[in-house]
Write an enzyme that holds these catalytic residues in place. Structure first.
Site, short mmCIF file in Angstrom:
data_model
loop_
_atom_site.label_atom_id
_atom_site.label_comp_id
_atom_site.label_asym_id
_atom_site.label_seq_id
_atom_site.Cartn_x
_atom_site.Cartn_y
_atom_site.Cartn_z
CG HIS A 184 39.68 41.55 38.16
ND1 HIS A 184 39.33 41.03 36.74
CD2 HIS A 184 40.64 41.40 36.48
CE1 HIS A 184 39.26 40.66 35.93
NE2 HIS A 184 40.71 40.33 35.40
CG HIS B 252 39.72 37.29 38.23
ND1 HIS B 252 40.54 37.75 38.06
CD2 HIS B 252 40.67 36.70 37.28
CE1 HIS B 252 41.91 38.85 37.56
NE2 HIS B 252 42.40 37.18 37.23
P1 AMP Z 1 44.10 35.92 34.24
O1 AMP Z 1 44.35 35.69 35.73
O2 AMP Z 1 43.67 37.14 33.67
O3 AMP Z 1 44.48 34.38 33.14
O4 AMP Z 1 42.20 35.32 33.58
C1 AMP Z 1 41.46 34.11 35.12
C2 AMP Z 1 40.17 33.97 33.52
O5 AMP Z 1 39.75 35.29 34.13
C3 AMP Z 1 40.83 34.13 32.27
O6 AMP Z 1 39.97 32.97 31.86
C4 AMP Z 1 39.87 35.49 31.83
O7 AMP Z 1 39.44 35.47 30.26
C5 AMP Z 1 39.23 35.30 32.15
N1 AMP Z 1 39.07 37.28 32.47
C6 AMP Z 1 39.42 38.21 32.56
N2 AMP Z 1 39.24 39.43 33.09
C7 AMP Z 1 38.41 38.97 32.47
C8 AMP Z 1 37.07 40.09 32.37
N3 AMP Z 1 37.00 41.33 32.46
N4 AMP Z 1 35.83 39.15 32.34
C9 AMP Z 1 35.57 38.26 32.49
N5 AMP Z 1 36.09 37.26 32.79
C10 AMP Z 1 37.85 37.93 32.61
#
Ligand code: AMP
Length: 281
Positions: free
Chosen positions: A34, A37
């Site tokens: 999203h 990311h």
């Molecule tokens: P995930 O795929 O949920 O493991 O997230 C991958 C990376 O994206 C991690 O470093 C999360 O902290 C970051 N992330 C997830 N959601 C957001 C968001 N809304 N804003 C900024 N970074 C995000």
């Protein structure tokens, strides 16, 4: 953008860049990409010569099997989005490539893992995160790795292990990206039914209320968390935790001093567990 699945192929693909001393950026994700990311990918594109995005739904960090099963997966869509965001290499290993037969090593971080998410999801969650992030950093060997402030505690755990294990990488933490109404973007938002999506707003509204009180001069933790809790009442959402803690040690605070504070909240909306946080500085 190329997709690779084996660690040997990943290293081979990165060898020319490493020889040429070009900088490598890594954005670790669990997919279902999203705008949050994509903002990390944009930051990596800006700062680094070569951008690697990893896509791996790490089974060892899930404390609930139902959550792991329901986690959204769409590699074809992720591939398109990552390529459009300027990634050079997508690393999407199968679980058997990450956890080979006989796998027996865990990276465990003390202290910052024991509260908030660690307390509520259990110690295995951050053990899973710390171990897989260490492995991804060793597999890719990036100069900079990008993480989101959305997972504030995870970012602290990663900073801790990188310092303690002398890993030669800079950790760059970027702000949380939100929907126009304030809901923090999360891959799990896709699972919210329309009525749940409306109630999910309780988390960011709680943070807004505390931010407003803080901006008005309030420094007492009970008053700040009280304002946040009150903002959740109209949404009929009880937080799993809502805590005001030191932004680096995560120790509970009675009053906020010059170091500022992290206000962290978790709540279950139907069967979907959401987290959010605000830095009060
Ligand atoms: P995930 O795929 O949920 O493991 O997230 C991958 C990376 O994206 C991690 O470093 C999360 O902290 C970051 N992330 C997830 N959601 C957001 C968001 N809304 N804003 C900024 N970074 C995000």
């Amino acid at each position: 953008m190329r997709t690779v699945r084996a660690v040997t192929d990943l290293r081979e693909a990165l060898r020319p860049a490493r020889r040429a001393e070009r900088t490598i950026g890594l954005v670790p994700t669990m997919g279902a990409l999203h705008e949050g990311h994509l903002s990390l990918l944009g930051a990596a594109r800006e700062r680094c010569d070569v951008v690697v995005v990893s896509l791996f739904v790490n089974p060892t960090q899930f404390d609930e099997q139902a959550d792991l099963r329901a986690y959204p997966r769409d590699e074809a869509r992720d591939t398109e989005l990552a390529a459009a965001a300027g990634a050079d290499l997508l690393f999407a290993p199968p679980a058997a490539e990450v956890y080979r037969p006989g796998f027996a090593t865990t990276v465990h971080v003390d202290g910052v893992t024991e509260v908030l998410e660690g307390e509520h999801r259990g110690v295995a969650h951050f053990d899973g995160v710390a171990t897989v992030v260490t492995k991804l950093l060793n597999m890719v060997g990036p100069d900079v790795a990008f993480f989101g402030q959305k997972d504030a505690q995870q970012a602290l755990v990663v900073r801790r292990l990188v310092t303690d294990l002398d890993l030669p990488v800079e950790i760059d933490v970027r702000p949380t990206v939100r929907e126009p109404d304030g809901l923090a973007l999360s891959s799990r938002n896709a699972r919210l039914a329309p009525a749940e999506r409306r109630r999910a707003l309780a988390l960011s509204r709680a943070l807004d209320a505390a931010r407003a009180a803080y901006a008005a001069g309030e420094r007492d933790a009970a008053a700040l968390t009280g304002a946040a809790r009150a903002a959740m009442v109209p949404f009929a959402l009880e937080p799993e935790y809502l805590a005001l803690v030191h932004p680096e040690t995560l120790a509970p605070l009675a009053t906020v001093d010059g170091d500022g504070a992290l206000l962290a909240v978790a709540a279950r909306v139907g069967s979907t567990r959401l987290i959010d946080n605000a830095l009060l500085t």
